[in-house]
Design a protein around this motif. Structure first.
Motif, PDB file in Angstrom:
ATOM      1  N   PRO A  26       0.813  -1.275   0.095  1.00  0.00           N
ATOM      2  CA  PRO A  26      -0.114   0.073   0.199  1.00  0.00           C
ATOM      3  C   PRO A  26       0.851   1.260   0.155  1.00  0.00           C
ATOM      4  CG  PRO A  26      -0.927  -1.398   1.668  1.00  0.00           C
ATOM      5  CD  PRO A  26       0.346  -2.069   0.991  1.00  0.00           C
ATOM      6  N   ALA A  27       2.135   1.305   0.455  1.00  0.00           N
ATOM      7  CA  ALA A  27       2.898   2.449   0.550  1.00  0.00           C
ATOM      8  C   ALA A  27       3.749   2.446  -0.745  1.00  0.00           C
ATOM      9  CB  ALA A  27       3.860   2.459   1.792  1.00  0.00           C
ATOM     10  N   GLY A  28       3.411   1.651  -1.603  1.00  0.00           N
ATOM     11  CA  GLY A  28       4.438   1.723  -3.007  1.00  0.00           C
ATOM     12  C   GLY A  28       5.192   0.690  -3.181  1.00  0.00           C
ATOM     13  N   ALA A  29       6.306   0.847  -3.500  1.00  0.00           N
ATOM     14  CA  ALA A  29       7.205  -0.465  -3.966  1.00  0.00           C
ATOM     15  C   ALA A  29       8.565   0.185  -3.374  1.00  0.00           C
ATOM     16  CB  ALA A  29       7.370  -0.441  -5.339  1.00  0.00           C
ATOM     17  N   ARG A  30       9.491  -0.769  -3.151  1.00  0.00           N
ATOM     18  CA  ARG A  30      11.033  -0.686  -2.751  1.00  0.00           C
ATOM     19  C   ARG A  30      11.736  -1.647  -3.322  1.00  0.00           C
ATOM     20  NH1 ARG A  30       8.500   2.940  -1.187  1.00  0.00           N
ATOM     21  NH2 ARG A  30       8.762   4.216   0.744  1.00  0.00           N
ATOM     22  N   ARG A  31      12.697  -1.303  -4.037  1.00  0.00           N
ATOM     23  CA  ARG A  31      13.900  -1.989  -4.539  1.00  0.00           C
ATOM     24  C   ARG A  31      14.386  -3.178  -3.695  1.00  0.00           C
ATOM     25  NH1 ARG A  31      16.971   1.522  -7.925  1.00  0.00           N
ATOM     26  NH2 ARG A  31      16.649   2.845  -6.309  1.00  0.00           N
ATOM     27  N   TYR A  32      15.022  -4.100  -3.809  1.00  0.00           N
ATOM     28  CA  TYR A  32      15.814  -4.559  -2.832  1.00  0.00           C
ATOM     29  C   TYR A  32      16.761  -5.454  -3.741  1.00  0.00           C
ATOM     30  CZ  TYR A  32      13.163  -8.945  -3.586  1.00  0.00           C
ATOM     31  OH  TYR A  32      12.516 -10.077  -4.105  1.00  0.00           O
ATOM     32  N   ARG A  33      17.996  -6.096  -2.730  1.00  0.00           N
ATOM     33  CA  ARG A  33      19.012  -6.866  -3.391  1.00  0.00           C
ATOM     34  C   ARG A  33      19.108  -8.076  -2.272  1.00  0.00           C
ATOM     35  NH1 ARG A  33      21.519  -5.939  -8.494  1.00  0.00           N
ATOM     36  NH2 ARG A  33      21.364  -3.889  -8.876  1.00  0.00           N
ATOM     37  N   LEU A  34      19.387  -8.982  -2.967  1.00  0.00           N
ATOM     38  CA  LEU A  34      19.461 -10.321  -2.136  1.00  0.00           C
ATOM     39  C   LEU A  34      20.917 -10.863  -2.438  1.00  0.00           C
ATOM     40  CD1 LEU A  34      18.006 -12.487  -0.251  1.00  0.00           C
ATOM     41  CD2 LEU A  34      17.464 -13.683  -2.492  1.00  0.00           C
ATOM     42  N   TYR A  35      21.495 -11.370  -1.448  1.00  0.00           N
ATOM     43  CA  TYR A  35      22.672 -12.143  -1.526  1.00  0.00           C
ATOM     44  C   TYR A  35      22.258 -13.363  -1.194  1.00  0.00           C
ATOM     45  CZ  TYR A  35      27.037 -14.129  -1.096  1.00  0.00           C
ATOM     46  OH  TYR A  35      28.260 -14.996  -1.312  1.00  0.00           O
ATOM     47  N   ARG A  36      22.714 -14.435  -2.205  1.00  0.00           N
ATOM     48  CA  ARG A  36      22.658 -15.884  -2.241  1.00  0.00           C
ATOM     49  C   ARG A  36      23.813 -16.437  -2.257  1.00  0.00           C
ATOM     50  NH1 ARG A  36      17.903 -19.815  -4.666  1.00  0.00           N
ATOM     51  NH2 ARG A  36      19.121 -21.620  -4.239  1.00  0.00           N
ATOM     52  N   PRO A  37      24.467 -16.878  -1.409  1.00  0.00           N
ATOM     53  CA  PRO A  37      25.557 -17.675  -1.126  1.00  0.00           C
ATOM     54  C   PRO A  37      25.544 -18.988  -2.245  1.00  0.00           C
ATOM     55  CG  PRO A  37      24.818 -18.072   0.979  1.00  0.00           C
ATOM     56  CD  PRO A  37      23.834 -17.026   0.028  1.00  0.00           C
ATOM     57  N   ALA A  38      26.752 -19.422  -2.539  1.00  0.00           N
ATOM     58  CA  ALA A  38      26.803 -20.547  -3.513  1.00  0.00           C
ATOM     59  C   ALA A  38      26.677 -21.738  -2.339  1.00  0.00           C
ATOM     60  CB  ALA A  38      28.127 -20.507  -4.064  1.00  0.00           C
ATOM     61  N   ASN A  95      11.891   5.923   7.176  1.00  0.00           N
ATOM     62  CA  ASN A  95      11.038   6.705   7.981  1.00  0.00           C
ATOM     63  C   ASN A  95      10.396   6.169   9.155  1.00  0.00           C
ATOM     64  OD1 ASN A  95      10.990   9.397   6.208  1.00  0.00           O
ATOM     65  ND2 ASN A  95      10.164   7.667   4.702  1.00  0.00           N
ATOM     66  N   GLY A  96      11.158   5.488  10.044  1.00  0.00           N
ATOM     67  CA  GLY A  96      10.636   4.996  11.336  1.00  0.00           C
ATOM     68  C   GLY A  96      10.101   5.749  12.203  1.00  0.00           C
ATOM     69  N   PHE A  97      10.456   7.114  12.363  1.00  0.00           N
ATOM     70  CA  PHE A  97      10.432   8.039  13.115  1.00  0.00           C
ATOM     71  C   PHE A  97       9.124   8.576  12.882  1.00  0.00           C
ATOM     72  CE2 PHE A  97      12.485   9.784   9.477  1.00  0.00           C
ATOM     73  CZ  PHE A  97      11.477  11.007   9.056  1.00  0.00           C
ATOM     74  N   ASP A  98       8.541   8.335  11.693  1.00  0.00           N
ATOM     75  CA  ASP A  98       7.134   9.331  11.330  1.00  0.00           C
ATOM     76  C   ASP A  98       5.977   8.206  11.437  1.00  0.00           C
ATOM     77  OD1 ASP A  98       5.401  10.994  10.307  1.00  0.00           O
ATOM     78  OD2 ASP A  98       6.355  10.819   8.208  1.00  0.00           O
ATOM     79  N   ILE A  99       5.642   7.927  12.807  1.00  0.00           N
ATOM     80  CA  ILE A  99       4.601   6.859  13.064  1.00  0.00           C
ATOM     81  C   ILE A  99       3.204   7.681  13.038  1.00  0.00           C
ATOM     82  CG2 ILE A  99       5.861   5.545  14.308  1.00  0.00           C
ATOM     83  CD1 ILE A  99       4.891   6.657  16.937  1.00  0.00           C
ATOM     84  N   GLN A 100       3.290   9.022  13.292  1.00  0.00           N
ATOM     85  CA  GLN A 100       1.895   9.792  13.355  1.00  0.00           C
ATOM     86  C   GLN A 100       1.218   9.799  11.993  1.00  0.00           C
ATOM     87  OE1 GLN A 100       2.452  13.612  15.221  1.00  0.00           O
ATOM     88  NE2 GLN A 100       2.018  12.722  17.108  1.00  0.00           N
ATOM     89  N   GLY A 106       3.971   1.918   6.735  1.00  0.00           N
ATOM     90  CA  GLY A 106       3.800   1.413   5.170  1.00  0.00           C
ATOM     91  C   GLY A 106       5.329   1.148   4.921  1.00  0.00           C
ATOM     92  N   GLU A 107       6.311   1.576   5.655  1.00  0.00           N
ATOM     93  CA  GLU A 107       7.502   0.992   4.887  1.00  0.00           C
ATOM     94  C   GLU A 107       7.861  -0.251   5.787  1.00  0.00           C
ATOM     95  OE1 GLU A 107      10.498   4.119   5.517  1.00  0.00           O
ATOM     96  OE2 GLU A 107       9.627   5.369   4.053  1.00  0.00           O
ATOM     97  N   ILE A 111       8.747  -3.836   3.974  1.00  0.00           N
ATOM     98  CA  ILE A 111       9.945  -4.602   4.458  1.00  0.00           C
ATOM     99  C   ILE A 111       9.548  -6.133   4.371  1.00  0.00           C
ATOM    100  CG2 ILE A 111      11.707  -5.120   5.919  1.00  0.00           C
ATOM    101  CD1 ILE A 111      11.942  -2.031   6.345  1.00  0.00           C
ATOM    102  N   VAL A 112       8.256  -6.249   5.141  1.00  0.00           N
ATOM    103  CA  VAL A 112       7.635  -7.422   5.461  1.00  0.00           C
ATOM    104  C   VAL A 112       7.414  -8.138   3.933  1.00  0.00           C
ATOM    105  CG1 VAL A 112       5.886  -8.602   6.327  1.00  0.00           C
ATOM    106  CG2 VAL A 112       7.183  -7.173   7.821  1.00  0.00           C
ATOM    107  N   ALA A 113       6.809  -7.302   3.034  1.00  0.00           N
ATOM    108  CA  ALA A 113       6.574  -8.061   1.694  1.00  0.00           C
ATOM    109  C   ALA A 113       7.837  -8.356   1.119  1.00  0.00           C
ATOM    110  CB  ALA A 113       5.790  -6.924   0.875  1.00  0.00           C
ATOM    111  N   ALA A 114       8.978  -7.833   1.183  1.00  0.00           N
ATOM    112  CA  ALA A 114      10.043  -8.368   0.595  1.00  0.00           C
ATOM    113  C   ALA A 114      10.721  -9.485   1.297  1.00  0.00           C
ATOM    114  CB  ALA A 114      11.238  -7.305   0.740  1.00  0.00           C
ATOM    115  N   ILE A 115      10.625  -9.470   2.447  1.00  0.00           N
ATOM    116  CA  ILE A 115      10.626 -10.757   3.391  1.00  0.00           C
ATOM    117  C   ILE A 115       9.901 -11.904   2.751  1.00  0.00           C
ATOM    118  CG2 ILE A 115      10.905 -11.915   5.626  1.00  0.00           C
ATOM    119  CD1 ILE A 115      11.432  -9.223   6.646  1.00  0.00           C
TER     120      ILE A 115
END
Length: 144
Positions: A26-38, A95-100, A106-107, A111-115
Motif C-alpha cells: 500500500p505504501a508503494g514499491a521498494r527495490r531490494y538486493r538479495l545475496y544468495r551464497p553458493a 521513515n521509522g520516526f514518522d509514526i503519526q 507503510g515502510e 520490508i515484510v513484503a520483501a521478506i
C-alpha cells in the motif's frame, strides 16, 4: 593443493549471487538486493538476515561497507537489503520516526513484503529471520 575457481557468471560474486527484486504494498514499491551464497543444496532452508541501511546509503554501498556477504558466504545464509527510495525520503533515510502519518508502518509493510517474497522464491527459512540496521535502519529494525 590449490583449488581453481571459474570466473563467476554475470550477476554472481565469487561466492554467490547478487539478485535484484522489488516488493510492493500500500505504501508503494521498494527495490531490494538479495545475496544468495553458493552451495545451498536443493530442498535446504537457510536463515535470512535483513540488513536495513542508514541515511545516504543504498543496498550496494551498505553491503560493501558491512562485508556481510562474506560472512553469509562463509556461514551459509541469505542477506536481504531493502532499499529506501529518494522520493520517500530525500536523504535516503527510512521513515521509522514518522509514526503519526503512518509512513513508518507503510515502510515496515514493504520490508515484510520483501521478506515474504524472498521466503517464497528462495530457500529462506521463515523461522530464522533476523533484522539488523545502521542509523535510520537501526531504528526501523528495533521493533522487530
Amino acid at each position: 593443493t590449490v583449488a581453481r575457481v571459474k570466473a563467476p557468471a554475470k550477476g554472481a560474486t565469487a561466492a554467490g549471487q547478487w539478485l535484484p527484486g522489488v516488493a510492493t504494498g500500500p505504501a508503494g514499491a521498494r527495490r531490494y538486493r538479495l545475496y544468495r551464497p553458493a552451495g545451498i543444496r536443493a530442498g535446504e532452508r537457510v536463515p535470512l538476515l535483513v540488513m536495513l541501511h542508514g541515511c545516504g546509503q543504498d543496498a550496494k554501498g551498505f553491503a560493501a561497507s558491512t562485508r556481510m556477504n562474506r560472512i553469509a558466504a562463509r556461514e551459509g545464509f541469505l542477506v536481504l537489503y531493502p532499499e529506501q527510495e529518494r522520493l520517500a525520503n530525500a536523504q535516503g533515510c527510512w521513515n521509522g520516526f514518522d509514526i503519526q502519518s503512518g509512513r513508518a508502518w507503510g515502510e515496515v509493510a514493504l520490508i515484510v513484503a520483501a521478506i515474504d517474497q524472498v521466503c517464497m522464491l528462495h530457500p529462506a527459512d521463515r523461522e530464522q529471520v533476523a533484522v539488523a540496521g545502521l542509523s535510520a535502519g537501526a531504528s526501523m529494525a528495533a521493533p522487530w
